[in-house]
Enzyme design. Structure first.
Site, short mmCIF file in Angstrom:
data_model
loop_
_atom_site.label_atom_id
_atom_site.label_comp_id
_atom_site.label_asym_id
_atom_site.label_seq_id
_atom_site.Cartn_x
_atom_site.Cartn_y
_atom_site.Cartn_z
CD GLU A 120 -10.29 29.78 2.10
OE1 GLU A 120 -10.32 29.18 1.01
OE2 GLU A 120 -9.38 29.63 2.92
CG ASN A 172 -8.49 24.70 12.79
OD1 ASN A 172 -9.16 24.01 13.57
ND2 ASN A 172 -7.18 24.55 12.68
CB CYS A 217 -0.90 -0.01 1.24
SG CYS A 217 -1.87 1.50 1.46
CB CYS A 253 0.99 21.36 4.37
SG CYS A 253 0.41 22.26 2.93
#
Length: 444
Positions: A324, A308, A84, A398
């Site tokens: 946003e 958040n 996987c 990220c």
């Protein structure tokens, strides 16, 4: 020339000492000056490898024999590890995984951004199994493999791995992949159902089935029964994301909570929420602590999503301005602010990759800024951030390379210094690296 003679000769095996881990978590060593990347190996190990792909400057290879194991090697919990493609680091213990990610971050900051943090933050870590509350699973009906397959893609291949369970998915889904596959086998549209999105909230677990043909009444009854038996809210998606609808009208509204701030955030099953609930709570705590908010602050948040960060910040700051790019998320962020009794948040819609030059939020004055961009980073908006006069910036990333690039701009051109940086283990057992950095205006 015969067909036999045209066949490629078997790749020659070789022995290599693994020196380091590459950004994709493959071990890397050198043979006769040429780099060899060997999957499932760790620094300090001596291995027999088999080349799988040869290129002029490097070879890719699989592990054949482990001659000497690293002290950080551990037995993968998942029986599908190596087949996987969902995980890359289950063979390394927790400390080694964190060390790899911290090293990758610091290397990117120095190599790409030419910067070093004054303080390295302690890594944020939490649950390492059953943590993944968002996932996109492939679905394929393959009679030769026993019916429907549900899971992630195979490593290095487009095929869906034959999985019995997934150890990193939330347990209610990860332990029921076989049952989910057998239920799909019974549907008339089993060959027209290519994908399932998982969205686990605090109060429910949603499964969004991408359906290329309309399910029959019998199909709907099967889906409803499966959802009721296992506690899933079933959704159907016949087209784009705007077509997602619950199978049942009594499906609960999904939410997650941030108890430290008395905040509840509602979201739709296709909305972006952070993958790891525990790390998300720790991330919000750390970001607000590093911002050093007080009751007189005006805070600007870019790439604000559902709220958040902004809703917790609004509990302390005088004013929070959010921007946003996705209008639907902004509407839900406004709804969340109202539902939580917060009236000091101003939410704006704007494309932050082509930021407007005259919008009110681009001119300040602003005391603090929080940035939480996608993988591509926040380069296009950094000049506007600096123009606000903000004394302190917290940047949640990220992707280490784009954080490093942006850090180089903030430090080298825009008058900030990098005071803190460190990793957050949002995706244990994978090579994915989330991090946080803090920038202070020079002279503040």
């Amino acid at each position: 020339m015969s067909r036999r003679s045209r066949r490629r000769a078997p790749a020659e095996r070789g022995v290599v000492e693994i020196e380091d881990l590459a950004s994709n978590a493959r071990g890397v060593g050198h043979v006769d000056g040429k780099a060899v990347f060997v999957a499932d190996t760790l620094p300090g190990e001596r291995v027999l490898y088999r080349p799988t792909k040869r290129k002029p400057r490097f070879d890719e290879a699989s592990l054949e024999t482990l001659f000497s194991a690293s002290a950080t090697r551990t037995t993968p919990r998942c029986k599908h590890f190596g087949v996987c493609g969902g995980c890359a680091l289950q063979h390394a213990d927790a400390a080694a995984q964190i060390e790899f990610k911290q090293s990758q971050l610091m290397d990117a900051l120095e190599r790409v951004g030419k910067v070093r943090p004054e303080t390295v933050l302690a890594p944020l870590s939490d649950a390492r199994w059953g943590y993944r509350r968002r996932a996109r699973l492939g679905v394929k009906y393959v009679p030769k493999k026993g019916g429907t397959l549900v899971g992630f893609r195979e490593r290095g291949a487009p095929f869906i791995a034959l999985l019995e369970r997934c150890e990193v998915l939330v347990e209610s889904v990860g332990t029921r992949l076989t049952e989910l596959a057998r239920m799909i086998d019974t549907l008339s549209i089993r060959q027209r159902l290519p994908q399932i999105e998982v969205a686990a909230a605090d109060n429910a677990v949603a499964l969004v089935l991408r359906v290329l043909d309309s399910p029959t009444e019998a199909d709907r009854a099967q889906l409803a029964a499966f959802g009721q038996t296992h506690g899933f809210s079933i959704y159907l998606q016949p087209g784009n994301e705007d077509t997602i609808e619950p199978l049942s009208l009594d499906a609960p509204a999904l939410y997650y909570e941030l108890p430290a701030y008395d905040v509840r955030l509602y979201f739709r099953p296709n909305d972006f929420v952070q993958i790891h609930a525990g790390i998300n709570r720790a991330m919000v705590d750390q970001a607000l602590s590093l911002l050093q908010l007080d009751h007189d602050d005006t805070v600007l948040e870019l790439f604000a999503g559902l709220g958040n960060f902004s809703l917790p910040m609004a509990r302390t700051a005088r004013r929070v301005i959010t921007v946003e790019g996705e209008g639907g998320l902004v509407e839900r962020a406004r709804d969340n602010a109202r539902a939580n009794g917060l009236d000091n948040i101003e939410a704006h819609v704007a494309n932050l990759f082509e930021p407007p030059a005259t919008a009110a939020w681009t001119t300040g004055p602003v005391d603090k800024v929080l940035i939480d961009p996608p993988r591509s980073g926040a380069l296009e908006v950094l000049d506007q951030v600096a123009a606000t006069g903000a004394r302190r910036i917290v940047y949640c990333s990220c992707h280490p390379a784009t954080l490093a690039r942006d850090a180089g701009e903030l430090v080298g051109r825009l008058g900030y210094r990098l005071t803190h940086a460190g990793v957050m283990d949002m995706f244990p057992h994978t090579a994915h690296i989330e991090s946080m950095a803090v920038f202070e205006r020079t002279g503040s």
